[in-house]
Write a protein that holds these residues in place. Structure first.
Motif, PDB file in Angstrom:
ATOM      1  N   ILE A 525      43.868  36.987  43.035  1.00 21.37           N
ATOM      2  CA  ILE A 525      42.635  36.462  42.443  1.00 21.37           C
ATOM      3  C   ILE A 525      42.586  34.967  42.718  1.00 21.37           C
ATOM      4  CG2 ILE A 525      41.410  36.001  40.281  1.00 21.37           C
ATOM      5  CD1 ILE A 525      42.649  38.615  39.207  1.00 21.37           C
ATOM      6  N   LEU A 526      41.532  34.533  43.402  1.00 10.34           N
ATOM      7  CA  LEU A 526      41.392  33.116  43.758  1.00 10.34           C
ATOM      8  C   LEU A 526      40.430  32.373  42.850  1.00 10.34           C
ATOM      9  CD1 LEU A 526      41.248  33.188  47.671  1.00 10.34           C
ATOM     10  CD2 LEU A 526      43.204  32.679  46.198  1.00 10.34           C
ATOM     11  N   ALA A 527      39.489  33.075  42.231  1.00 10.07           N
ATOM     12  CA  ALA A 527      38.478  32.397  41.430  1.00 10.07           C
ATOM     13  C   ALA A 527      37.941  33.344  40.372  1.00 10.07           C
ATOM     14  CB  ALA A 527      37.339  31.886  42.306  1.00 10.07           C
ATOM     15  N   MET A 528      37.511  32.756  39.251  1.00 17.65           N
ATOM     16  CA  MET A 528      36.850  33.492  38.175  1.00 17.65           C
ATOM     17  C   MET A 528      35.683  32.652  37.672  1.00 17.65           C
ATOM     18  SD  MET A 528      40.119  35.012  36.032  1.00 17.65           S
ATOM     19  CE  MET A 528      41.103  33.504  36.045  1.00 17.65           C
ATOM     20  N   GLU A 529      34.679  33.333  37.101  1.00 20.66           N
ATOM     21  CA  GLU A 529      33.494  32.630  36.607  1.00 20.66           C
ATOM     22  C   GLU A 529      32.888  33.407  35.442  1.00 20.66           C
ATOM     23  OE1 GLU A 529      31.354  29.746  36.062  1.00 20.66           O
ATOM     24  OE2 GLU A 529      31.805  29.568  38.200  1.00 20.66           O
ATOM     25  N   ARG A 530      32.506  32.687  34.370  1.00 27.07           N
ATOM     26  CA  ARG A 530      31.728  33.315  33.298  1.00 27.07           C
ATOM     27  C   ARG A 530      30.360  33.711  33.838  1.00 27.07           C
ATOM     28  NH1 ARG A 530      33.112  28.654  30.888  1.00 27.07           N
ATOM     29  NH2 ARG A 530      30.923  27.999  30.880  1.00 27.07           N
ATOM     30  N   PHE A 531      29.869  34.862  33.373  1.00 29.90           N
ATOM     31  CA  PHE A 531      28.575  35.343  33.849  1.00 29.90           C
ATOM     32  C   PHE A 531      27.922  36.093  32.696  1.00 29.90           C
ATOM     33  CE2 PHE A 531      25.827  38.394  36.131  1.00 29.90           C
ATOM     34  CZ  PHE A 531      25.130  37.514  36.954  1.00 29.90           C
ATOM     35  N   TYR A 532      26.856  35.485  32.093  1.00 32.93           N
ATOM     36  CA  TYR A 532      26.335  36.000  30.838  1.00 32.93           C
ATOM     37  C   TYR A 532      27.513  36.122  29.858  1.00 32.93           C
ATOM     38  CZ  TYR A 532      21.976  37.111  33.326  1.00 32.93           C
ATOM     39  OH  TYR A 532      20.827  37.023  34.062  1.00 32.93           O
ATOM     40  N   ALA A 537      35.564  38.118  38.734  1.00 32.05           N
ATOM     41  CA  ALA A 537      36.813  37.716  39.389  1.00 32.05           C
ATOM     42  C   ALA A 537      36.713  38.066  40.867  1.00 32.05           C
ATOM     43  CB  ALA A 537      38.014  38.410  38.757  1.00 32.05           C
ATOM     44  N   TRP A 538      37.105  37.118  41.699  1.00 31.36           N
ATOM     45  CA  TRP A 538      37.100  37.333  43.148  1.00 31.36           C
ATOM     46  C   TRP A 538      38.525  37.328  43.664  1.00 31.36           C
ATOM     47  CZ3 TRP A 538      33.651  33.848  40.913  1.00 31.36           C
ATOM     48  CH2 TRP A 538      32.288  34.128  41.052  1.00 31.36           C
ATOM     49  N   GLN A 539      38.825  38.264  44.551  1.00 30.40           N
ATOM     50  CA  GLN A 539      40.143  38.334  45.166  1.00 30.40           C
ATOM     51  C   GLN A 539      40.077  37.876  46.614  1.00 30.40           C
ATOM     52  OE1 GLN A 539      40.521  42.449  43.305  1.00 30.40           O
ATOM     53  NE2 GLN A 539      42.675  41.966  43.696  1.00 30.40           N
ATOM     54  N   GLU A 540      41.224  37.444  47.091  1.00 30.68           N
ATOM     55  CA  GLU A 540      41.343  36.935  48.450  1.00 30.68           C
ATOM     56  C   GLU A 540      41.028  38.029  49.461  1.00 30.68           C
ATOM     57  OE1 GLU A 540      44.655  34.377  51.016  1.00 30.68           O
ATOM     58  OE2 GLU A 540      45.255  35.502  49.237  1.00 30.68           O
ATOM     59  N   GLU A 545      40.118  45.307  55.328  1.00 31.37           N
ATOM     60  CA  GLU A 545      39.520  45.788  54.078  1.00 31.37           C
ATOM     61  C   GLU A 545      38.939  44.662  53.243  1.00 31.37           C
ATOM     62  OE1 GLU A 545      42.875  47.964  52.511  1.00 31.37           O
ATOM     63  OE2 GLU A 545      41.859  49.849  52.988  1.00 31.37           O
ATOM     64  N   GLY A 546      39.253  43.418  53.586  1.00 26.55           N
ATOM     65  CA  GLY A 546      38.668  42.291  52.872  1.00 26.55           C
ATOM     66  C   GLY A 546      39.225  42.110  51.483  1.00 26.55           C
ATOM     67  N   GLY A 547      38.373  41.665  50.564  1.00 22.18           N
ATOM     68  CA  GLY A 547      38.790  41.411  49.187  1.00 22.18           C
ATOM     69  C   GLY A 547      38.016  42.281  48.226  1.00 22.18           C
TER      70      GLY A 547
END
Length: 828
Positions: A525-532, A537-540, A545-547
């Motif tokens: 996991i490289l980044a996280m963000e509040r959303f509503y 969470a985003w993975q590398e 197959e990507g992230g």
């Protein structure tokens, strides 16, 4: 020559973006092949503002990897931070737009080499920082309300977990003029003030409303890993003329390496004891007590503390208790009795010095609470005492040192005579084992008494666990969500550790949770963000197959759930995403304002509304096309960035483009109104940018950016030049009609009147320059606000281009409308 009219002279408002993913000759007539250093006015374009330095001395040739502003609310305080490529984090000496003479600011942290772009987040005015190469760091600034303030005025020696003391917390954190009298504190060595903070502090400040008038010295102590109070060697800034607490001031010290959290007065946290060596504080009153991490020790400023997993303060039931009877010379017990931890009948089995009580725990512990209820040990004849309590080191039982037994009653000096704690230092050599016939792995502790106890003793056992945050590995990402802090580390990269409500460092207990992002792969996991009310969470992105992009929902551990938005698209780094509220979106029937999250993937620039993921970079997709030489460069993922510029309601991104670039060298803007792209060429290349709250001036919000290799932080959207370099802006417009020859006959341009300057018009035929003309932006008559230029020409080709440009320093340009007269030469 016979011409068919293709367009007339009427001016058309200039609006829209450029397309670079297709050749200019493939664009629809009237499209833009380049919109450079311009900002949209919907309609119209204006030359983008410039930028200036915010400090006169550079931090060597370091890159500014990320920028963040902490704005605290409980006690007003703000600070701007710059993460540098050498691992340092700097705190600005002044808030923008103030320009600092000298360096950007103090170094608050010097981390390991080769950091990743940092994640920044705060809960309850405590900032978390994750750099990818260090443990998660915590920062509280200069002034925060303490968690507990206890006045202990008894002459009796305080216990490690005191049972008396007056809680005056409310009076010192209410922000009012209410005061606390310290009249009970005298010269007795046991008198003390006990202060708790949620994270390690190196500064405690007293607001003194009635000054001490007697000679007195103060010693501030912290809770040490050997279960004792140790002097912090603090500097007493409240002292004057040999009298402590004579003036408002701060105790400051260096973070001790062996400090541990502790539980006292029902509160788990970092406790400090202040004792007084002489005199008394009979007349002293204080109105506020605060803590900070901006203390100074040994001449070196140290302002961040490493994340530790602080016990939530709720006693944990032991897994079970086993009593070994009749120890033999062969090293074993003749019989084992097994009990649940809540009702262990010690008296029924005639426990004596030849027996042992074994207590198991999932975690290593530093205390056992023995609850004997109404069946205490009353055998004064045997007068049993605690012989030892031991832990297993992987090979043998080892006795704890410095054991304190609070089950010894004051009236009867025998153990288990009352309910209480047995405390001992935490020991990192404590290893789990499978004891005897048990079929599970746990930490076991052996208690031996030196004699028999009353035959009716029934006890319950609870534990005080301790934890190692370091077992998670280095901190890679953090995010605040629902009044909790979320952490991702490098050891188990797909997991998110969610703290207890309203805490930044309680990663245990019933209110703590672990979430797994993605589809089962272990991508970091490289980044996280509040959303509503949710968390993204985003993975590398790894391999073909990507992230993954994962959305988590819920309010507490019992309601958390997840939705995988994409099992292909991840993110490049932590500074490549931004959340924007109020984006105008279109549906089949109407337009609505929505909150959207944008980020940069190796597949393009992406957006989500929390349900689907889309790529919005079609117009510049050549920069994400691996078959193109200008594609983003592999191996430089930590360099790309994205930021929201609220001044123009655009996204700004920087990428490393081409085979030789090592820092961002291509810069684009995405217009959130018209959903189109522009390009910037910067006099000073940027590696990051962010909006910040202004510290002065009329504008509430400013944007700042960091240089790629010049150790400099800039104020963006300032003035008309990039420092002293002119901003060269231009607009390229393409005209073609299916290969039929066009005849450009006339042109009309309307622009905003300026006090100086010209627009340079260049006409191209099949990208070959035909001529250039300067079109004045000066008013033809005083007080006019719009300048109109018209000229005739005769340019013939099947592919025509116009460039409207301005590149003079310290001047502005605003374009309104363009009209052209074009004829079709069908016979040629």
């Amino acid at each position: 020559m016979s011409l068919t009219k293709y367009s007339d002279m009427k001016g058309v408002p200039l609006r829209g973006g450029m397309v670079t993913s297709r050749d200019a000759a493939q664009l629809e007539s009237g499209s833009f092949s380049a919109v450079v250093n311009l900002r949209p006015k919907h309609p119209g374009f204006e030359k983008r503002p410039g930028q200036r330095v915010l400090h006169t001395s550079a931090d060597s040739t370091n890159q500014v990897m990320s920028l963040y502003q902490l704005v605290k609310n409980q006690i007003s305080e703000s600070a701007v931070f710059a993460q540098m490529s050498d691992g340092d984090i700097l705190k600005a000496a002044a808030s923008p737009p103030t320009v600092t003479t000298g360096a950007f600011g103090d170094e608050i942290f010097s981390g390991n080499a080769s950091p990743k772009p940092a994640s920044w987040a705060h809960v309850n005015d405590i900032l978390a920082i994750s750099t990818g190469v260090d443990q998660h760091k915590l920062y509280a600034g200069s002034t925060n309300y303490v968690k507990k303030f206890i006045v202990y005025s008894s002459d009796a020696t305080a216990r490690s977990i005191p049972v008396t003391g007056v809680d005056n917390t409310e009076e010192v954190i209410d922000g009012l003029s209410t005061t606390v009298s310290l009249a009970g504190i005298g010269a007795d060595a046991d008198n003390a003030l006990y202060i708790c903070t949620p994270i390690p502090a190196n500064k405690i400040t007293f607001t003194v409303t009635a000054a001490n008038t007697t000679t007195a010295t103060a010693t501030l102590k912290y809770r040490k890993s050997d279960n004792t109070w140790a002097s912090a060697s603090a500097t007493d800034g409240t002292a004057s003329g040999g009298k402590t607490l004579a003036v408002t001031g701060s105790f400051t010290w260096t973070f001790p390496a062996d400090e541990i959290p502790w539980m006292m007065y029902g509160t788990s946290g970092y406790w400090y004891q202040i004792t007084f060596g002489a005199g008394d504080l009979a007349v002293v009153t204080v109105s506020a007590v605060t803590y900070g991490t901006d203390g100074t020790g040994s001449g070196t400023r140290t302002s961040v503390a490493s994340l530790e997993n602080v016990w939530d303060g709720i006693m944990v039931d032991a897994i079970e208790a086993r009593v070994g009877k009749d120890y033999s010379t062969t090293g074993s017990y003749a019989t084992y009795y097994t009990y649940g931890s809540s009702a262990v009948s010690l008296g029924d089995i005639a426990l004596d010095e030849n027996d042992a009580i074994f207590i198991s725990s999932f975690d290593p512990i530093m205390g056992i609470y023995v609850d004997v209820g109404d069946t205490p040990n009353t055998d004064t004849t045997s007068a049993a005492a605690l012989t030892s309590i031991s832990y297993w080191d992987g090979n043998a039982w080892q006795a704890f040192s410095s054991v304190v037994d609070y089950t010894v009653a004051d009236a009867n000096a025998l153990t288990f005579a009352q309910s209480g704690w047995i405390l001992f230092p935490k020991n990192t050599a404590d290893k789990p084992q499978m004891l005897g016939s048990t079929e599970y792995y746990a930490h076991w502790y052996k208690i031996i008494l030196d004699d028999a106890i009353t035959t009716d003793v029934v006890a319950a056992f609870y534990t005080m666990p301790w934890f190692k945050a370091s077992e998670m590995g280095y901190g890679v990402s953090c995010c605040s969500w629902g009044n909790r802090m979320c952490y991702a580390s490098n050891r188990w990269g797909q997991y998110i550790y969610v703290t207890k409500l309203d805490t930044v460092n309680v990663l245990n207990g019933a209110d703590y949770s672990v979430l797994e992002a993605g589809d089962g792969r272990t991508n970091q996991i490289l980044a996280m963000e509040r959303f509503y009310n949710e968390l993204i969470a985003w993975q590398e992105e790894k391999g073909i197959e990507g992230g993954c992009t994962t959305l988590f929902e819920g309010y507490n551990p019992s309601t958390y759930g997840k939705l995988v938005l994409s099992s292909k698209i991840g993110i490049i780094n932590a500074k490549c995403r931004t959340l924007v509220e109020g984006v105008l979106t279109s549906t089949a029937t109407d337009e609505t304002l929505k909150t959207l999250c944008f980020w940069v993937s190796r597949y393009g620039v992406c957006v989500t509304d929390g349900r689907t993921v889309s790529i919005i970079s079609d117009a510049i997709q050549n920069y994400f096309d691996p078959t193109k030489t200008e594609c983003i460069r592999k191996g430089y993922e930590n360099q790309h960035w994205m930021a929201y510029d609220s001044a123009f309601n655009i996204l700004r991104i920087g990428i490393v483009s081409g085979a030789s670039a090592t820092v961002p060298n291509k810069f684009f803007c995405f217009d959130l109104v018209d959903k189109c792209w522009y390009e910037d060429t910067l006099g000073q290349a940027l590696s990051c940018a962010t909006d910040v709250e202004a510290g002065s001036g009329n504008a509430a919000v400013l944007q700042i950016g960091g240089g790629t290799a010049d150790g400099t932080v800039y104020q963006l959207n300032y003035g008309t030049n990039d420092i002293s370099t002119a901003v060269a802006s231009y607009l390229d417009i393409e005209f073609q009609y299916g290969g039929i020859y066009l005849v450009l006959l006339a042109l009309l341009l309307r622009c905003k009147v300026q006090t100086a300057g010209d627009v340079t018009l260049t006409v191209y035929a099949n990208k070959v320059s035909q001529f250039s003309e300067t079109l004045s932006m000066l008013a033809e008559d005083t007080s006019e606000v719009v300048r109109r230029n018209m000229l005739t020409m005769n340019v013939i080709n099947h592919a025509l281009s116009l460039r409207l440009a301005h590149s003079t320093a310290s001047q502005s340009m605003t374009l309104y409308e363009l009209g052209v007269t074009i004829g079709l030469w069908n016979g040629r």
